[in-house]
Design an enzyme around this catalytic site. Structure first.
Site, PDB file in Angstrom:
ATOM      1  N   LYS B  85      12.480   0.024 -14.215  1.00  0.00           N
ATOM      2  CA  LYS B  85      11.684  -1.187 -14.431  1.00  0.00           C
ATOM      3  C   LYS B  85      11.030  -1.213 -15.806  1.00  0.00           C
ATOM      4  O   LYS B  85      10.774  -2.282 -16.354  1.00  0.00           O
ATOM      5  CB  LYS B  85      10.624  -1.329 -13.342  1.00  0.00           C
ATOM      6  CG  LYS B  85      11.186  -1.612 -11.954  1.00  0.00           C
ATOM      7  CD  LYS B  85      11.806  -2.998 -11.857  1.00  0.00           C
ATOM      8  CE  LYS B  85      12.244  -3.323 -10.435  1.00  0.00           C
ATOM      9  NZ  LYS B  85      13.015  -4.585 -10.364  1.00  0.00           N
ATOM     10  N   GLU B 107       4.936  -9.919 -10.416  1.00  0.00           N
ATOM     11  CA  GLU B 107       5.027  -9.643  -8.988  1.00  0.00           C
ATOM     12  C   GLU B 107       5.508  -8.208  -8.848  1.00  0.00           C
ATOM     13  O   GLU B 107       6.100  -7.660  -9.775  1.00  0.00           O
ATOM     14  CB  GLU B 107       6.034 -10.593  -8.328  1.00  0.00           C
ATOM     15  CG  GLU B 107       7.506 -10.140  -8.368  1.00  0.00           C
ATOM     16  CD  GLU B 107       8.120 -10.138  -9.765  1.00  0.00           C
ATOM     17  OE1 GLU B 107       7.542 -10.754 -10.684  1.00  0.00           O
ATOM     18  OE2 GLU B 107       9.188  -9.507  -9.935  1.00  0.00           O
ATOM     19  N   SER B 374      17.841   4.702  -9.644  1.00  0.00           N
ATOM     20  CA  SER B 374      17.007   3.724 -10.357  1.00  0.00           C
ATOM     21  C   SER B 374      15.546   4.141 -10.449  1.00  0.00           C
ATOM     22  O   SER B 374      14.828   3.704 -11.338  1.00  0.00           O
ATOM     23  CB  SER B 374      17.117   2.362  -9.675  1.00  0.00           C
ATOM     24  OG  SER B 374      16.778   2.486  -8.303  1.00  0.00           O
TER      25      SER B 374
END
Lengths: 258, 394
Positions: B85, B107, B374
């Site tokens: 991210k 969010e 991830s």
């Protein structure tokens, strides 16, 4: 000319909103008659949606109540068809694009025509995407209402050109809901719209008191009120008829003075 | 057809109030994405701050244990903040700063995107507010405190299902309230154009690195790349550079929760239908009237009823395929990778690990599979303990 224009033919219009099926469809039907009797010139019916991103908490909760009570797009159409037999008041749907898209765009507009819905407001369908349904709306005589926001600025003339029914001027940033003060320069917004179209302009978002309604209507062709009415329905439920009648009457009286 | 399309998907289905904001964003992005100074600044941050390139690790024990294809792990979990991210959050925050914005909102589901945005905002001196479903603030309490430590304000969203979908609703609502000084750092390859394109561009570094690292290690491209998919940002990042290479199979792993036939799942490709929501046309879990379904997954990061438009297109084109992975399978893979390789993956990434375990066995030993890890699984330890009936205090 669509039936929507009738709402503006005797001076400034008062447009009242309620969420279809909140708390149930029988109550919605009765409230539509009460609003008309109280002087509402046009009624906006919200098609309940699980995720209404342009709404504040009051109307979000009305959507949740309506869905929990079992309201569906089909049941709402049936109720509107019944209402249409008893009144000529202009009726407009407020719906997000997904319920239209999923129902089938053509089928949705055809049902609007059959049941007597004169226009639709789709808050998540901006000018850039109106091609999604515009031709179908036209084919079935449903006015796709144009929305103008306080951030529209140089976009206004492009947006308002060819507007049908009425132009929905959003008074404030943010979502629907009662506000103590409306800071946007409404007159300027309206004058930019009027340069390109004769279609009437009504102002909505944040209006709750007769004073606000009068002020907004004095700068435009009408005032739209949603959350303040939905709040009354939330409080009184099935017995909200008289309360909604009194409120709408006070608002229409104020708009008449504008 | 309007702009920002991936086949028939994508578009810009948002309130008029936000249109000028996304137009301004598109213009700024187009200006800066090829600007040498911007690119250098971001590349420096990626190297010095994030720790890129992330490793491509040969999971030898896992490979031998499963007895099939060679398995490599792309270690996005080793990035600063512990997931992919940060690639997007830093890119967008840097862009927001160039645009003169002083405040960012975001969010978050599992909290990884919220933490990444709060981190980038702290580094770049931006005010930051994060919206997180109330249920997720409870599932991921540590990440809430982490964001607060980083100086962000966290809002628990109590509307709707109180998960990622509702966090997106609330962040969009917040953006319409305050636009002039605020940029919405959307965390996945979803939402209105230009977000799906821009987020993909910030994430495609994953596949670009896999390509060069794999060529160096094996002298050839991988045969399959496997990644988990919620909105789909790590997956598109891991896939993108290989889309033109038909020999590379691209596999997305969706959260099937309690099973694709059980209402408690979040497998959009398996169960979704075409719709328009959160600014985009794509596939969504919804009912016949277009009411968005209350989806479920053990993984807060995959607990989303839609999928990015580019994935919907890749699925239609059959260029990528998408497979469902249940909670049970993901938890097993979570434990397996921890035990076998000493790597605790995020429960999201464990969905990809799970399918890789199955698929690698079916392939001959000369094939190579890359699994995108991830994120790291520290945040999930308490939840996995609860899943196994162990009460521990965070």
């Amino acid at each position: 000319m669509s039936k929507i224009q009738n709402a503006f033919k005797d001076g400034k219009a008062f447009i009242s909103f309620l969420t279809g099926g909140d708390p149930d469809l029988d109550t919605t039907e009765k409230l539509i008659y009460a609003m008309e009797k109280a002087g509402a010139d046009l009624i906006e019916i919200g098609v309940p949606f699980s995720d209404p991103i342009a709404e504040g908490p009051v109307i979000q909760e009305a959507n949740e109540r309506a869905l929990a009570a079992g309201c569906t797009t089909d049941k709402l159409f049936d109720m509107v068809a019944k209402v249409r037999k008893n009144t000529d008041i202009p009726l407009v749907y407020l719906t997000y694009i997904n319920p239209i898209f999923t129902y089938g765009k053509e089928k949705f507009m055809k049902r609007c025509q059959e049941c007597g819905i004169d226009g639709i407001i789709v808050p998540d369908l901006p000018y850039e995407e109106k091609g999604e349904i515009l031709d179908i709306c036209d084919a079935y005589g449903v006015d796709l209402i144009t929305m103008i926001a306080p951030t529209s600025h140089e976009r206004i003339s492009q947006l308002a050109q060819g507007a049908k029914g009425f132009v929905y001027c959003v008074s404030s940033l943010g979502v629907t809901g009662v506000r103590t003060e409306i800071k946007t320069d409404i007159s300027e917004m309206i004058s930019l719209v009027k340069k390109v179209t004769d279609t009437p302009c009504a102002v909505g978002f944040g209006i709750a008191t007769p004073e606000q309604a009068k002020k907004m209507a004095s700068q435009s062709d009408g005032a739209i009120v949603g959350s303040a009415i939905v709040k009354i329905i939330a409080e009184h439920g099935k017995n909200s008829g008289n309360y909604v009648y009194d409120y709408v009457k006070s608002m229409k009286d104020a708009v008449r003075e504008a | 057809m309007s702009k920002g399309r991936f086949g028939k998907y994508g578009g810009q289905y948002i309130p008029e109030t936000l249109m000028n904001a996304v137009i301004e964003l598109e213009e700024a992005y187009n200006k800066y994405k090829d600007d040498p100074d911007f690119k250098k600044e971001l590349a420096d941050l990626m190297k010095e701050y994030v720790g890129r390139p992330s490793l491509l690790y040969y999971a030898e024990k896992m490979t031998k244990d499963l007895g099939g294809a060679k398995i490599y792990l792309k270690r996005e979990d080793l990035n600063h903040t512990g997931s992919h991210k940060i690639n997007n959050a830093l890119g967008q925050c840097l862009l927001a700063k160039k645009m003169g914005k002083t405040r960012v909102i975001a969010e978050t589901g599992a909290g990884q995107h919220g933490v990444a945005t709060a981190t980038a905002a702290a580094l770049l001196g931006l005010e930051c507010e994060v919206f997180m479903g109330k249920e997720d603030t409870e599932r991921q309490a540590l990440n809430v405190f982490r964001m607060e430590l980083l100086g962000a304000k966290v809002h628990a969203v109590t509307s709707g299902t109180q998960t990622l979908k509702d966090a997106v609703n609330e962040t969009m609502r917040e953006w319409t309230k305050r636009i002039a000084d605020t940029h919405y750092v959307l965390g996945s390859v979803m939402g209105p154009y230009p977000f799906p394109t821009m987020v993909r561009d910030f994430q495609k570094i994953i596949s670009e690195e896999i390509r060069s690292q794999m060529l160096e290690a094996e002298g050839k491209l991988p045969d399959a790349v496997i990644a988990c998919v919620g909105g789909g940002s790590n997956a598109i990042g891991a896939f993108y550079d290989f889309i033109e290479d038909e020999s590379v199979e691209l596999i997305g792993c969706e959260a099937a929760g309690l099973g694709v036939d059980n209402p408690k799942n979040a497998a959009t490709i398996a169960n979704g239908t075409e719709g328009v929501f959160h600014g985009m046309k794509s596939l969504f879990c919804q009912d016949e009237y277009g009411q968005i379904a209350p989806v479920y997954s053990i993984s807060a990061g995959l607990d989303y009823p839609g999928i990015g438009p580019e994935h919907a297109m890749l699925n239609d084109m059959k260029r990528a395929r998408y497979v469902p992975v249940t909670d049970d399978e993901a938890v097993e893979a979570f434990e397996y990778l921890s035990r076998t390789e000493g790597i605790i993956p995020a429960i999201e990434s464990a969905h990809a690990v799970s399918y890789a375990m199955k698929y690698a066995k079916e392939l001959p030993k000369d094939k190579i599979v890359v699994v995108n890890i991830s994120g790291r699984g520290d945040k999930d330890v308490a939840a996995i303990a609860r899943y196994r009936g162990v009460e521990i205090y965070e």
